[in-house]
Design an enzyme around this catalytic site. Structure first.
Site, PDB file in Angstrom:
ATOM      1  N   CYS A  80      15.881   0.320  -2.491  1.00 33.39           N
ATOM      2  CA  CYS A  80      17.373   0.153  -3.675  1.00 33.39           C
ATOM      3  C   CYS A  80      17.279  -0.682  -4.796  1.00 33.39           C
ATOM      4  O   CYS A  80      16.115  -1.685  -5.015  1.00 33.39           O
ATOM      5  CB  CYS A  80      18.761  -0.414  -2.406  1.00 33.39           C
ATOM      6  SG  CYS A  80      18.694   0.396  -0.935  1.00 33.39           S
ATOM      7  N   ARG A  99      13.073   2.797  -9.093  1.00 27.85           N
ATOM      8  CA  ARG A  99      12.529   2.020  -8.004  1.00 27.85           C
ATOM      9  C   ARG A  99      12.070   2.811  -6.922  1.00 27.85           C
ATOM     10  O   ARG A  99      12.040   2.950  -5.533  1.00 27.85           O
ATOM     11  CB  ARG A  99      13.258   0.539  -7.194  1.00 27.85           C
ATOM     12  CG  ARG A  99      12.934   0.077  -8.391  1.00 27.85           C
ATOM     13  CD  ARG A  99      13.530  -1.154  -8.104  1.00 27.85           C
ATOM     14  NE  ARG A  99      14.362  -1.508  -7.076  1.00 27.85           N
ATOM     15  CZ  ARG A  99      13.511  -2.779  -6.297  1.00 27.85           C
ATOM     16  NH1 ARG A  99      12.592  -3.653  -8.043  1.00 27.85           N
ATOM     17  NH2 ARG A  99      13.291  -3.339  -5.590  1.00 27.85           N
ATOM     18  N   TRP A 155      18.411   4.171  -1.598  1.00 31.13           N
ATOM     19  CA  TRP A 155      17.059   4.886  -1.198  1.00 31.13           C
ATOM     20  C   TRP A 155      17.729   4.854   0.925  1.00 31.13           C
ATOM     21  O   TRP A 155      17.182   3.830   0.615  1.00 31.13           O
ATOM     22  CB  TRP A 155      15.914   3.907  -1.397  1.00 31.13           C
ATOM     23  CG  TRP A 155      14.341   4.766  -0.717  1.00 31.13           C
ATOM     24  CD1 TRP A 155      14.099   6.000  -1.580  1.00 31.13           C
ATOM     25  CD2 TRP A 155      14.029   4.486   0.232  1.00 31.13           C
ATOM     26  NE1 TRP A 155      12.518   6.189  -1.154  1.00 31.13           N
ATOM     27  CE2 TRP A 155      12.601   5.542   0.072  1.00 31.13           C
ATOM     28  CE3 TRP A 155      13.408   4.016   1.508  1.00 31.13           C
ATOM     29  CZ2 TRP A 155      11.726   5.992   1.514  1.00 31.13           C
ATOM     30  CZ3 TRP A 155      13.064   4.416   2.578  1.00 31.13           C
ATOM     31  CH2 TRP A 155      11.698   4.962   2.537  1.00 31.13           C
ATOM     32  N   ASN A 204      19.845  -4.194   0.237  1.00 33.66           N
ATOM     33  CA  ASN A 204      19.092  -3.778  -0.245  1.00 33.66           C
ATOM     34  C   ASN A 204      18.611  -4.726   1.133  1.00 33.66           C
ATOM     35  O   ASN A 204      18.851  -5.828   1.636  1.00 33.66           O
ATOM     36  CB  ASN A 204      18.061  -4.156  -2.057  1.00 33.66           C
ATOM     37  CG  ASN A 204      16.670  -3.292  -1.490  1.00 33.66           C
ATOM     38  OD1 ASN A 204      16.429  -2.724  -0.538  1.00 33.66           O
ATOM     39  ND2 ASN A 204      16.089  -4.085  -2.654  1.00 33.66           N
ATOM     40  N   GLY A 205      17.608  -3.667   1.888  1.00 36.33           N
ATOM     41  CA  GLY A 205      16.793  -3.854   3.002  1.00 36.33           C
ATOM     42  C   GLY A 205      17.368  -3.043   4.417  1.00 36.33           C
ATOM     43  O   GLY A 205      18.598  -2.413   4.249  1.00 36.33           O
ATOM     44  N   GLU A 265      -8.125   6.810  -4.618  1.00 34.90           N
ATOM     45  CA  GLU A 265      -7.516   7.248  -5.008  1.00 34.90           C
ATOM     46  C   GLU A 265      -6.459   8.288  -5.708  1.00 34.90           C
ATOM     47  O   GLU A 265      -5.221   8.606  -6.267  1.00 34.90           O
ATOM     48  CB  GLU A 265      -7.497   6.047  -6.032  1.00 34.90           C
ATOM     49  CG  GLU A 265      -6.699   5.947  -7.175  1.00 34.90           C
ATOM     50  CD  GLU A 265      -4.927   4.891  -6.811  1.00 34.90           C
ATOM     51  OE1 GLU A 265      -4.921   4.686  -6.284  1.00 34.90           O
ATOM     52  OE2 GLU A 265      -4.517   5.352  -7.712  1.00 34.90           O
ATOM     53  N   LYS A 280      -3.498  10.058  -5.827  1.00 36.12           N
ATOM     54  CA  LYS A 280      -2.339  10.388  -6.747  1.00 36.12           C
ATOM     55  C   LYS A 280      -2.104  11.896  -6.757  1.00 36.12           C
ATOM     56  O   LYS A 280      -0.425  11.844  -6.668  1.00 36.12           O
ATOM     57  CB  LYS A 280      -2.836  10.154  -8.094  1.00 36.12           C
ATOM     58  CG  LYS A 280      -3.426   8.646  -8.694  1.00 36.12           C
ATOM     59  CD  LYS A 280      -2.629   8.120  -8.966  1.00 36.12           C
ATOM     60  CE  LYS A 280      -1.658   7.460  -8.170  1.00 36.12           C
ATOM     61  NZ  LYS A 280      -1.402   5.862  -8.109  1.00 36.12           N
ATOM     62  N   GLU A 312       1.056  12.363  -4.034  1.00 33.49           N
ATOM     63  CA  GLU A 312       2.271  11.300  -4.222  1.00 33.49           C
ATOM     64  C   GLU A 312       2.507  12.637  -5.234  1.00 33.49           C
ATOM     65  O   GLU A 312       4.260  12.744  -5.755  1.00 33.49           O
ATOM     66  CB  GLU A 312       1.682  10.698  -5.498  1.00 33.49           C
ATOM     67  CG  GLU A 312       1.777   9.787  -4.170  1.00 33.49           C
ATOM     68  CD  GLU A 312       1.839   8.059  -4.900  1.00 33.49           C
ATOM     69  OE1 GLU A 312       0.766   8.351  -5.979  1.00 33.49           O
ATOM     70  OE2 GLU A 312       2.563   7.537  -5.351  1.00 33.49           O
ATOM     71  N   HIS A 332     -19.263  15.357   9.114  1.00 30.48           N
ATOM     72  CA  HIS A 332     -19.339  14.920  10.274  1.00 30.48           C
ATOM     73  C   HIS A 332     -18.208  15.171  10.649  1.00 30.48           C
ATOM     74  O   HIS A 332     -17.107  14.892  11.787  1.00 30.48           O
ATOM     75  CB  HIS A 332     -19.937  13.373  10.545  1.00 30.48           C
ATOM     76  CG  HIS A 332     -21.077  12.543  10.306  1.00 30.48           C
ATOM     77  ND1 HIS A 332     -21.595  13.116  11.327  1.00 30.48           N
ATOM     78  CD2 HIS A 332     -20.702  11.685   9.449  1.00 30.48           C
ATOM     79  CE1 HIS A 332     -22.928  12.201  10.761  1.00 30.48           C
ATOM     80  NE2 HIS A 332     -22.468  11.777   9.914  1.00 30.48           N
ATOM     81  N   LYS A 368       9.191   2.771  -5.678  1.00 32.53           N
ATOM     82  CA  LYS A 368       8.291   1.680  -6.587  1.00 32.53           C
ATOM     83  C   LYS A 368       8.326   0.865  -5.147  1.00 32.53           C
ATOM     84  O   LYS A 368       6.757   0.622  -5.608  1.00 32.53           O
ATOM     85  CB  LYS A 368       8.662   2.027  -8.025  1.00 32.53           C
ATOM     86  CG  LYS A 368       7.921   1.150  -8.547  1.00 32.53           C
ATOM     87  CD  LYS A 368       7.032   1.867  -8.927  1.00 32.53           C
ATOM     88  CE  LYS A 368       5.456   0.807 -10.043  1.00 32.53           C
ATOM     89  NZ  LYS A 368       4.190   1.696  -9.571  1.00 32.53           N
TER      90      LYS A 368
HETATM   91  C1  F6R Z   1       0.712   4.726  -5.368  1.00 30.27           C
HETATM   92  C2  F6R Z   1       1.263   3.661  -5.312  1.00 30.27           C
HETATM   93  C3  F6R Z   1       1.549   2.669  -3.784  1.00 30.27           C
HETATM   94  C4  F6R Z   1       1.883   1.448  -3.583  1.00 30.27           C
HETATM   95  C5  F6R Z   1       2.382   0.496  -2.960  1.00 30.27           C
HETATM   96  C6  F6R Z   1       1.923  -0.859  -3.089  1.00 30.27           C
HETATM   97  O1  F6R Z   1       0.404   5.003  -6.347  1.00 30.27           O
HETATM   98  O2  F6R Z   1       2.220   3.636  -6.417  1.00 30.27           O
HETATM   99  O3  F6R Z   1       0.649   3.558  -2.804  1.00 30.27           O
HETATM  100  O4  F6R Z   1       0.265   0.843  -4.698  1.00 30.27           O
HETATM  101  O5  F6R Z   1       3.452   0.908  -2.603  1.00 30.27           O
HETATM  102  O6  F6R Z   1       2.693  -1.221  -3.788  1.00 30.27           O
HETATM  103  P1  F6R Z   1       2.821  -2.691  -4.024  1.00 30.27           P
HETATM  104  O7  F6R Z   1       1.250  -2.760  -4.887  1.00 30.27           O
HETATM  105  O8  F6R Z   1       3.841  -2.549  -5.515  1.00 30.27           O
HETATM  106  O9  F6R Z   1       2.663  -2.955  -3.495  1.00 30.27           O
END
Ligand code: F6R
Length: 616
Positions: free
Chosen positions: A2, A27, A75, A101-102, A485, A489, A492, A508, A611
C-alpha cells in the site's frame, strides 16, 4: 505494498495526491482512491485496478476544489481488490475518512463490537473498523481528532499507518504509525505525508522520520508529533539526497532498464567516502564500536529475497576474511525457530526498502536477545536502519522497478565493506590484503560497465528462449547465490518456472528435471581463481548436457576451456572470484528483463508483487 499520500496546504490537493500515488505505483497495488474535504463535506472516489481507472472515474465524476486530501494505493490483504474494499473508508455519517497500510490483527473482535453497537460495515477490510472507531471517538474527545486517533490506536493490534480526515476540520490531516512506513515532507505553507519520500520529492526534499507508535498532526503551517499517550516527541529531520529526476525513467523504456544501467554508478557511490587515503576502511557513519566488533563471535545475516542472496554472497567473503562464522537466514524463518543469537552476535539486516516486515521482525527479535545490529539499507529514514544500532547506507538511489537490481550489487559492496572492516578491526587481515581487495572493489564500476556494453547476445538468447517452460541456473561457491538470484529474477518477471541450484547438488535429485532442450544457465567460476571449482562445474555441465540440456555459460573472457561444453557463452570480464557476482549477475538481470518484455509482461510492476513488503 500500500502507498499512502496526504497533503494540506494552499494548492489543489487532488493533483498533488494523485501525482504522489503515481510515484508510489512501483510499490505494487490493485486499487486506488482519494478523499478531499470541501465545503464541510468529505468527497471520496475509489476504484479497483490501476490508477488510470481512478483517473477515469475522476474524469466522469470530478472532485470539488480542495487544499486538503489523502490518497491510497491498496495491495489487497483482507478482502479482494474491489471498489468497495479500496481505500479511503468512511464512517457511517461520512464525517471521517481513513486510509491504512498494514494489518489490524484484532479487527475481527473490533468488528463484532461495532456490529453489536449497530454499525453497518460495507467492506471486507480491516481498515473500515478504524474509520468507525474514530468517528465514535471524536465526539468523546470533544472533537479533538488527534486525541481520538491516539485513543483508537491504543486499541489496535498489528501493523498500521493510518491517515484520517475529519470533514469539520478542513486544514488538518492526522496520521498514526506503528510498524508500517510513514514519512513527513516539510514544505512552506504546506506539508506532506507519504509511505515514502518519492511521493513528495517533487515538492520538498526536507523530511522527518517518524518513530514507532507516534501520531503526527499536519496543518499548512505546523507539524506536531506525539506518542500514543499524547506526550510530545521530536522527529529526526533528514534531507532527501536525490531529486525527482532520479525517480523518473530518464529516457529508458523501463525503470528496470534504467536501474540495470545505473549499476556502475551505484557501485561507485556505495564505495565513495568509505576508503581512506591510506587504504583503510572508514565506516564512521555506522557508529559500530570497534571494541564491540572485536568481541563478537559470529555474524548472522537476516534478509528476504534478493537481499538474502546478497547476504549469501557476502558469507563467502566475510568468513574467508574474518574467520567468523556467518549464518544467512531468511528473515521470515528466523524468529520462529528460536535462533541462537546474543550479545556476541552481530546481526546484519539487509533491506533495500528498510521496511520489509519479515526483516524488521527478525531484527527486533535479535535485538531482544541482546545482539548487536547493523542495517545495510538503501532507503534513508526507513524503519530498519532507524531501529538498528548502526547503519551502512548503500546509496544506490531510488529503486523503482519491483525486481531488485542495483540494490543487489550495492548490498554486496556494503556487506563486503563490513567484512573488510571486521578484518581490519579484528586484525585477521594484513593491510596489504585489504588494500588489494579495495583496489579490486574500486575496479568494479568499470567492469560492470563492460558487461553492460555486451548485453546484445543475452537479449537475443532471451528472445529465442521465451517459449521455454523452465530454466535452471547452476553455480558453485559465490556463483550459487548468483544462480538463485538469476532464477528469482526470471520467476518474478517472466512468470516462468526457474530454479537455482548449487551445481554439485544437482545429481542428488534435481537432475531428474533435465530433459531435451531445457535451458541451463551456468555461472562458470574463473579458471584462474580456484581451478578446482572450474573443473567441477565442467563435470556438472557434462552431467546435464548428457541428458539433453542446452547450456548457456556465463564465463569470463579468456576462459577457452569452457568452449567445448557450452551451446552459448555469455562473456563477462575476468575478475577475482569474490568479485564475480558483481559482473555475472548483470547478464541474468538483462536476460529476465528481455524475456519478460518478449512475453509482453509488465516488467516494472510484475503481477502479484509489491516493492515494499510491509506485512509478514
Ligand atoms: C526481488 C525483490 C525481492 C526483495 C525482497 C526484500 O527482485 O525485489 O525479493 O529483494 O522483498 O526487499 P527489501 O530489500 O526491500 O527488504
Amino acid at each position: 505494498m500500500c502507498g499512502i499520500v496526504g497533503y494540506v496546504g494552499q494548492k489543489q490537493a487532488l493533483e498533488i495526491v494523485v501525482a504522489g500515488l503515481r510515484r508510489l505505483e512501483y510499490r505494487g497495488y490493485d486499487s486506488a482512491g482519494v478523499a478531499v474535504i470541501s465545503d464541510g463535506q468529505l468527497e471520496v472516489r475509489k476504484k479497483a485496478g490501476k490508477l488510470a481507472n481512478l483517473e477515469g472515474l475522476l474524469g466522469s465524476d470530478p472532485l470539488p476544489d480542495s487544499t486538503t486530501g489523502i490518497g491510497h494505493t491498496r495491495w489487497a490483504t483482507h478482502g479482494g481488490p474491489t471498489d468497495d474494499n479500496a481505500h479511503p473508508h468512511v464512517s457511517e455519517d461520512v464525517s471521517i475518512a481513513v486510509v491504512h497500510n498494514g494489518i489490524i490483527e484484532n479487527f475481527a473482535e473490533l468488528k463484532d463490537e461495532l456490529a453489536t453497537a449497530g454499525v453497518h460495515l460495507t467492506s471486507e477490510t480491516d481498515t473500515e473498523v478504524a474509520a468507525h472507531l474514530l468517528a465514535r471517538e471524536v465526539p468523546l474527545a470533544d472533537g479533538d481528532l488527534p486525541e481520538a486517533m491516539r485513543r483508537v490506536c491504543r486499541r489496535l493490534e498489528g501493523a498500521f499507518t493510518l491517515v484520517a480526515l475529519d470533514r469539520t476540520q478542513p486544514d488538518l490531516v492526522v496520521a498514526a504509525r506503528r510498524n508500517s512506513p510513514l514519512v513527513v515532507g516539510v514544505g512552506e505553507g504546506e506539508n506532506f505525508l507519504a509511505s515514502d519520500v518519492a511521493a513528495f520529492v517533487d515538492h520538498t526534499r526536507e523530511a522527518l522520520e517518524l518513530g514507532q507508535d507516534q501520531v503526527v498532526v499536519l496543518t499548512p503551517d505546523s507539524i506536531t508529533i506525539t506518542d500514543f499517550a499524547g506526550e510530545p516527541v521530536e522527529a529526526t529531520p533528514f534531507t532527501v539526497d536525490w531529486d525527482a529526476s532520479a525517480a523518473e525513467k530518464g529516457g529508458y523504456d523501463l525503470f528496470m532498464l534504467k536501474e540495470i544501467a545505473e549499476q556502475p554508478k551505484a557501485v561507485a557511490d556505495a564505495l565513495r567516502g568509505r576508503i581512506s587515503k591510506d587504504h583503510r576502511i572508514q565506516l564512521d557513519e555506522t557508529s559500530l564500536d570497534e571494541a564491540v566488533l572485536r568481541d563478537i563471535s559470529k555474524v548472522v545475516v537476516v534478509a528476504c529475497g534478493t537481499a538474502a542472496h546478497a547476504g549469501l554472497v557476502a558469507k563467502y567473503a566475510i568468513e574467508h576474511w574474518t574467520r567468523l562464522p556467518v549464518e544467512v537466514e531468511l528473515a521470515s524463518e528466523f524468529r520462529y525457530r528460536d535462533p541462537i543469537v546474543g550479545p556476541d552476535s552481530l546481526v546484519i539486516a539487509i533491506s533495500q526498502s528498510g521496511e520489509t516486515m519479515d526483516t524488521l521482525m527478525a531484527l527486533r527479535h535479535a535485538k531482544a536477545q541482546g545482539a548487536r545490529t547493523l542495517a545495510i539499507c538503501n532507503t534513508v529514514g526507513s524503519t530498519i536502519p532507524r531501529e538498528s544500532d548502526a547503519v551502512l547506507y548503500t546509496y544506490a538511489g531510488p529503486e523503482i522497478a519491483v525486481a531488485s537490481t542495483k540494490a543487489f550489487l550495492t548490498q554486496i559492496i556494503a556487506a563486503y565493506l563490513v567484512g573488510l572492516y571486521l578484518g581490519q578491526v579484528r586484525g585477521t587481515m594484513f593491510e596489504d590484503e585489504i588494500r588489494r581487495i579495495l583496489g579490486e572493489l574500486d575496479d568494479m564500476p568499470s567492469k560492470v560497465d563492460l558487461v553492460l556494453d555486451t548485453t546484445e547476445h543475452v537479449r537475443e538468447l532471451a528472445r529465442e528462449l521465451a517459449d521455454s517452460t523452465s530454466v535452471l541456473f547452476l553455480g558453485r561457491h559465490v556463483g550459487y547465490p548468483v544462480a538463485l538470484e538469476g532464477a528469482l529474477k526470471l520467476k518474478e518477471l517472466a512468470y516462468m518456472h526457474a530454479e537455482g541450484f548449487p551445481a554439485g547438488e544437482l545429481k542428488h535429485g534435481p537432475i531428474a528435471l533435465i530433459e531435451d532442450g531445457v535451458p541451463v544457465i551456468v555461472i562458470v567460476p574463473s579458471p584462474q581463481g580456484r581451478a578446482v571449482l572450474h573443473d567441477k562445474i565442467v563435470s556438472n555441465i557434462q552431467e546435464v548436457r548428457a541428458r539433453g540440456a542446452l547450456i548457456i555459460a556465463i564465463a569470463e573472457e579468456g576462459d577457452e576451456a569452457i568452449v567445448p561444453y557450452a551451446d552459448h557463452i555469455v562473456r563477462v570480464p575476468a575478475v577475482p572470484t569474490l568479485m564475480q557476482p558483481l559482473v555475472s549477475t548483470v547478464p541474468l538481470q538483462v536476460f529476465a528483463c528481455e524475456m519478460a518484455t518478449a512475453k509482453g509482461h509488465d516488467v516494472d510492476q510484475p503481477r502479484n508483487l509489491a516493492k515494499s513488503v510491509t506485512v509478514e
